[in-house]
Design an enzyme around this catalytic site. Structure first.
Site, PDB file in Angstrom:
ATOM      1  N   GLY A 222       0.775  -1.238   0.000  1.00  0.00           N
ATOM      2  CA  GLY A 222       0.000   0.000   0.000  1.00  0.00           C
ATOM      3  C   GLY A 222       0.802   1.281   0.000  1.00  0.00           C
ATOM      4  O   GLY A 222       0.216   2.360   0.059  1.00  0.00           O
ATOM      5  N   GLU A 263       4.180  -6.546   1.786  1.00  0.00           N
ATOM      6  CA  GLU A 263       3.751  -6.999   0.450  1.00  0.00           C
ATOM      7  C   GLU A 263       3.647  -5.821  -0.515  1.00  0.00           C
ATOM      8  O   GLU A 263       2.552  -5.467  -0.962  1.00  0.00           O
ATOM      9  CB  GLU A 263       2.387  -7.702   0.559  1.00  0.00           C
ATOM     10  CG  GLU A 263       2.365  -8.877   1.515  1.00  0.00           C
ATOM     11  CD  GLU A 263       0.935  -9.237   1.942  1.00  0.00           C
ATOM     12  OE1 GLU A 263      -0.025  -8.663   1.413  1.00  0.00           O
ATOM     13  OE2 GLU A 263       0.802 -10.085   2.830  1.00  0.00           O
ATOM     14  N   PRO A 264       4.738  -5.205  -0.859  1.00  0.00           N
ATOM     15  CA  PRO A 264       4.652  -4.044  -1.746  1.00  0.00           C
ATOM     16  C   PRO A 264       4.424  -4.433  -3.204  1.00  0.00           C
ATOM     17  O   PRO A 264       5.071  -5.353  -3.714  1.00  0.00           O
ATOM     18  CB  PRO A 264       6.037  -3.385  -1.595  1.00  0.00           C
ATOM     19  CG  PRO A 264       6.940  -4.523  -1.215  1.00  0.00           C
ATOM     20  CD  PRO A 264       6.114  -5.515  -0.454  1.00  0.00           C
ATOM     21  N   GLY A 265       3.509  -3.746  -3.852  1.00  0.00           N
ATOM     22  CA  GLY A 265       3.292  -3.952  -5.284  1.00  0.00           C
ATOM     23  C   GLY A 265       3.721  -2.704  -6.035  1.00  0.00           C
ATOM     24  O   GLY A 265       4.789  -2.640  -6.641  1.00  0.00           O
ATOM     25  N   ARG A 302      -6.794   2.592 -15.343  1.00  0.00           N
ATOM     26  CA  ARG A 302      -6.727   3.276 -14.042  1.00  0.00           C
ATOM     27  C   ARG A 302      -7.363   4.677 -14.042  1.00  0.00           C
ATOM     28  O   ARG A 302      -8.092   5.020 -13.113  1.00  0.00           O
ATOM     29  CB  ARG A 302      -5.285   3.337 -13.533  1.00  0.00           C
ATOM     30  CG  ARG A 302      -4.642   1.962 -13.343  1.00  0.00           C
ATOM     31  CD  ARG A 302      -3.282   2.023 -12.668  1.00  0.00           C
ATOM     32  NE  ARG A 302      -3.380   2.363 -11.276  1.00  0.00           N
ATOM     33  CZ  ARG A 302      -3.024   3.517 -10.767  1.00  0.00           C
ATOM     34  NH1 ARG A 302      -2.507   4.451 -11.531  1.00  0.00           N
ATOM     35  NH2 ARG A 302      -3.148   3.748  -9.478  1.00  0.00           N
ATOM     36  N   TYR A 306     -10.442   4.585 -11.522  1.00  0.00           N
ATOM     37  CA  TYR A 306     -10.192   5.186 -10.201  1.00  0.00           C
ATOM     38  C   TYR A 306     -10.015   6.695 -10.248  1.00  0.00           C
ATOM     39  O   TYR A 306      -9.727   7.301  -9.215  1.00  0.00           O
ATOM     40  CB  TYR A 306      -8.879   4.650  -9.613  1.00  0.00           C
ATOM     41  CG  TYR A 306      -8.680   3.167  -9.613  1.00  0.00           C
ATOM     42  CD1 TYR A 306      -9.430   2.345  -8.781  1.00  0.00           C
ATOM     43  CD2 TYR A 306      -7.712   2.589 -10.420  1.00  0.00           C
ATOM     44  CE1 TYR A 306      -9.220   0.984  -8.761  1.00  0.00           C
ATOM     45  CE2 TYR A 306      -7.500   1.217 -10.409  1.00  0.00           C
ATOM     46  CZ  TYR A 306      -8.263   0.424  -9.582  1.00  0.00           C
ATOM     47  OH  TYR A 306      -8.051  -0.914  -9.570  1.00  0.00           O
ATOM     48  N   CYS A 332     -15.071   2.536 -27.698  1.00  0.00           N
ATOM     49  CA  CYS A 332     -16.418   3.059 -27.968  1.00  0.00           C
ATOM     50  C   CYS A 332     -17.176   3.423 -26.711  1.00  0.00           C
ATOM     51  O   CYS A 332     -18.345   3.047 -26.531  1.00  0.00           O
ATOM     52  CB  CYS A 332     -17.189   2.057 -28.780  1.00  0.00           C
ATOM     53  SG  CYS A 332     -16.402   1.839 -30.355  1.00  0.00           S
ATOM     54  N   GLU A 333     -16.522   4.043 -25.792  1.00  0.00           N
ATOM     55  CA  GLU A 333     -17.181   4.726 -24.691  1.00  0.00           C
ATOM     56  C   GLU A 333     -16.177   5.753 -24.212  1.00  0.00           C
ATOM     57  O   GLU A 333     -15.027   5.737 -24.664  1.00  0.00           O
ATOM     58  CB  GLU A 333     -17.609   3.758 -23.582  1.00  0.00           C
ATOM     59  CG  GLU A 333     -16.527   2.910 -23.030  1.00  0.00           C
ATOM     60  CD  GLU A 333     -17.107   1.834 -22.112  1.00  0.00           C
ATOM     61  OE1 GLU A 333     -17.226   2.130 -20.924  1.00  0.00           O
ATOM     62  OE2 GLU A 333     -17.420   0.734 -22.585  1.00  0.00           O
ATOM     63  N   TYR A 360      -0.430  -2.419 -12.167  1.00  0.00           N
ATOM     64  CA  TYR A 360      -1.870  -2.472 -12.450  1.00  0.00           C
ATOM     65  C   TYR A 360      -2.227  -1.807 -13.786  1.00  0.00           C
ATOM     66  O   TYR A 360      -3.293  -1.210 -13.919  1.00  0.00           O
ATOM     67  CB  TYR A 360      -2.659  -1.826 -11.302  1.00  0.00           C
ATOM     68  CG  TYR A 360      -2.290  -2.362  -9.937  1.00  0.00           C
ATOM     69  CD1 TYR A 360      -2.682  -3.643  -9.558  1.00  0.00           C
ATOM     70  CD2 TYR A 360      -1.522  -1.619  -9.045  1.00  0.00           C
ATOM     71  CE1 TYR A 360      -2.335  -4.153  -8.308  1.00  0.00           C
ATOM     72  CE2 TYR A 360      -1.168  -2.128  -7.799  1.00  0.00           C
ATOM     73  CZ  TYR A 360      -1.576  -3.393  -7.439  1.00  0.00           C
ATOM     74  OH  TYR A 360      -1.224  -3.889  -6.217  1.00  0.00           O
TER      75      TYR A 360
HETATM   76  N1  LLP Z   1      -1.240  -7.131  -0.310  1.00  0.00           N
HETATM   77  C1  LLP Z   1      -2.537  -7.330  -0.542  1.00  0.00           C
HETATM   78  C2  LLP Z   1      -3.253  -8.316   0.264  1.00  0.00           C
HETATM   79  C3  LLP Z   1      -3.208  -6.598  -1.530  1.00  0.00           C
HETATM   80  O1  LLP Z   1      -4.501  -6.782  -1.749  1.00  0.00           O
HETATM   81  C4  LLP Z   1      -2.487  -5.656  -2.309  1.00  0.00           C
HETATM   82  C5  LLP Z   1      -3.142  -4.895  -3.368  1.00  0.00           C
HETATM   83  C6  LLP Z   1      -1.110  -5.486  -2.051  1.00  0.00           C
HETATM   84  C7  LLP Z   1      -0.534  -6.237  -1.034  1.00  0.00           C
HETATM   85  C8  LLP Z   1      -0.257  -4.524  -2.826  1.00  0.00           C
HETATM   86  O2  LLP Z   1      -0.683  -3.224  -2.699  1.00  0.00           O
HETATM   87  P1  LLP Z   1       0.208  -2.056  -3.343  1.00  0.00           P
HETATM   88  O3  LLP Z   1       1.533  -2.038  -2.623  1.00  0.00           O
HETATM   89  O4  LLP Z   1       0.392  -2.374  -4.769  1.00  0.00           O
HETATM   90  O5  LLP Z   1      -0.565  -0.812  -3.133  1.00  0.00           O
HETATM   91  N2  LLP Z   1      -5.502  -1.719  -9.036  1.00  0.00           N
HETATM   92  C9  LLP Z   1      -5.328  -0.702  -8.030  1.00  0.00           C
HETATM   93  C10 LLP Z   1      -4.598  -1.223  -6.824  1.00  0.00           C
HETATM   94  C11 LLP Z   1      -5.269  -2.432  -6.224  1.00  0.00           C
HETATM   95  C12 LLP Z   1      -4.510  -3.032  -5.091  1.00  0.00           C
HETATM   96  C13 LLP Z   1      -5.085  -4.354  -4.701  1.00  0.00           C
HETATM   97  N3  LLP Z   1      -4.377  -4.994  -3.629  1.00  0.00           N
HETATM   98  C14 LLP Z   1      -4.641   0.506  -8.647  1.00  0.00           C
HETATM   99  O6  LLP Z   1      -4.305   0.454  -9.827  1.00  0.00           O
HETATM  100  O7  LLP Z   1      -4.455   1.531  -7.981  1.00  0.00           O
END
Ligand code: LLP
Length: 404
Positions: A222, A263-265, A302, A306, A332-333, A360
């Site tokens: 997050g 858990e960084p994404g 995105r 969002y 087409c939207e 994402y």
């Molecule tokens: N751990 C869990 C359990 C999660 O559900 C997520 C993301 C993460 C870690 C990683 O979160 P991050 O570090 O990437 O913020 N599609 C959306 C973001 C959805 C995130 C879903 N869960 C966007 O494009 O902003």
């Protein structure tokens, strides 16, 4: 903000591989991972890349090679991680509302499992008792995150087991002997405020006393990244310092050591990604000048989903005077990427570059309007490698069964 690959290099990629095109910069991912390691070096911390952000097998292998572990949100992501060469012990499976059979499969694959409902925890306890460790995803009742769709820890959220049900969890432990090795929270995505994470740590500290076999506390992901100049990201260095202090004092209080998992994404891959598009049409209407690009919400959803902001640059005409454009897609939207945005003068066929396109973006792409998904390129040691071919017509038909 993103430390950019050069415009010339990106234009070269566009020429070589065509557009729309996703380009990822490997060393940028490594740089982010090293920042995390450094920020938390005084903690016993482990990082699991939340691979739902971007799962190309080459990205997974690169992540593994730099020493980072992986967090999966579906059994297929687990299978991809195994295929990429991660060993089970370095794979975490954090799911939401899935069938128990999928958890059983994860157990057969010996990965770390995080359970997010009382129902599945009970089933797990009945089946495995104390033979297989799990962690439990809690709902911390914290409102945080960039927008409601990506806020996951609040009191109306579907995610995790509400803190109010702690007695039910401990009852399951008593009845089944289930071995709870970790506690997990993930409050949302795009959380800038360090205090939100500190609140989360405190929730985990408070709850930990209910469980006697805990080894780790998992704070999820997050961390916010910057989307435009001057935009603030989560101050990772400050967060590392504050979390380290909090853990040190908790360790003193509990007279034991604690492991921390994250858990960084986005933090790892968002800024490593670029999306190169080309302008098909300039449409001057009385009120608005539209720049219509050769992509749309099918490739990058995105902004529409969002309201997310992506910096856009005209890399074909970077020193021309700026004008206002509304950048729209070819679907087409209404698929508006940017409204009345100041951009260097745009001509038809110019390349427009979208930043923060690693997390994402491709991953949420579709074939809507029967358009092809874009190609993906990985830049490593200054060399561009094609890591996914652009779709062709057969891809659209691949799973269709022609009965007529
Ligand atoms: N751990 C869990 C359990 C999660 O559900 C997520 C993301 C993460 C870690 C990683 O979160 P991050 O570090 O990437 O913020 N599609 C959306 C973001 C959805 C995130 C879903 N869960 C966007 O494009 O902003």
């Amino acid at each position: 903000m993103q430390q950019k690959l050069s415009n010339d290099f990106l234009i070269q990629c566009a020429h070589e591989f065509g557009t729309p095109l996703y380009v990822y910069h490997a060393e940028r991912i490594k740089g982010q991972y090293e920042r995390l390691q450094k920020a938390f070096h005084e903690c016993d911390a482990r990082f699991f890349y939340a691979c739902k952000a971007l799962t190309n097998i080459n990205i997974l292998r690169y992540i593994k090679n730099i020493g980072c572990d992986v967090d999966c949100s579906s059994i297929n992501e687990v299978l991809l991680a195994l295929k990429a060469g991660f060993v089970s012990e370095n794979i975490l499976y954090t799911s939401s509302n899935i069938a128990f059979e999928e958890i059983e499969t994860a157990a057969e694959l010996r990965v770390n499992i995080n359970i997010d409902s009382l129902s599945n925890l009970r089933k797990f306890g009945k089946k495995f008792g104390s033979t297989y460790p799990v962690s439990v995803r809690l709902r911390p009742n914290i409102m945080a995150g960039g927008n409601l769709k990506i806020s996951t820890g609040h009191k109306n959220s579907k995610f995790g087991i509400p803190l109010e049900q702690i007695e039910e969890i401990t009852a399951i432990v008593r009845e089944t002997g289930v071995w709870i090795r970790g506690l997990h929270i993930h409050s949302g995505s795009d959380i800038k405020d360090v205090d939100v994470f500190l609140k989360g740590v405190q929730v985990l500290f408070d709850i930990s006393a209910h469980f006697s076999q805990l080894e780790f506390l998992d704070l999820g992901g997050g961390f916010k990244v910057a989307y435009k100049p001057g935009d603030e990201e989560t101050d990772i260095e400050l967060l590392g310092k504050k979390v380290t202090e909090a853990v040190a004092s908790f360790e003193k209080q509990t007279k034991r050591k604690w492991k921390l998992w994250f858990e960084p994404g986005k933090f790892l891959v968002s800024e490593a990604g670029y999306f190169i598009t080309q302008v098909n049409v300039i449409k001057e209407t009385p009120a608005i000048v539209f720049a219509g690009v050769n992509t749309g919400l099918n490739h990058l959803i995105r902004p529409m989903f969002y309201g997310s902001y992506h910096t856009i640059e005209n890399i074909s005409n970077p020193v021309a005077p700026a004008k206002k454009y509304t950048v729209v897609g070819n679907i087409c939207e209404t698929d508006t990427f940017a409204t009345d945005r100041e951009l260097n003068e745009i001509r038809e066929n110019d390349y427009l570059l979208f930043l923060n396109a690693g997390a994402y973006c491709f991953e949420m792409a579709s074939n809507y309007n029967s358009r092809y998904k874009p190609a993906e390129v990985l830049v490593k040691n200054d060399k561009a490698h094609l890591i996914r071919k652009r779709d062709v017509l057969e891809d659209l038909l691949k799973n269709q069964v022609e009965v007529l």
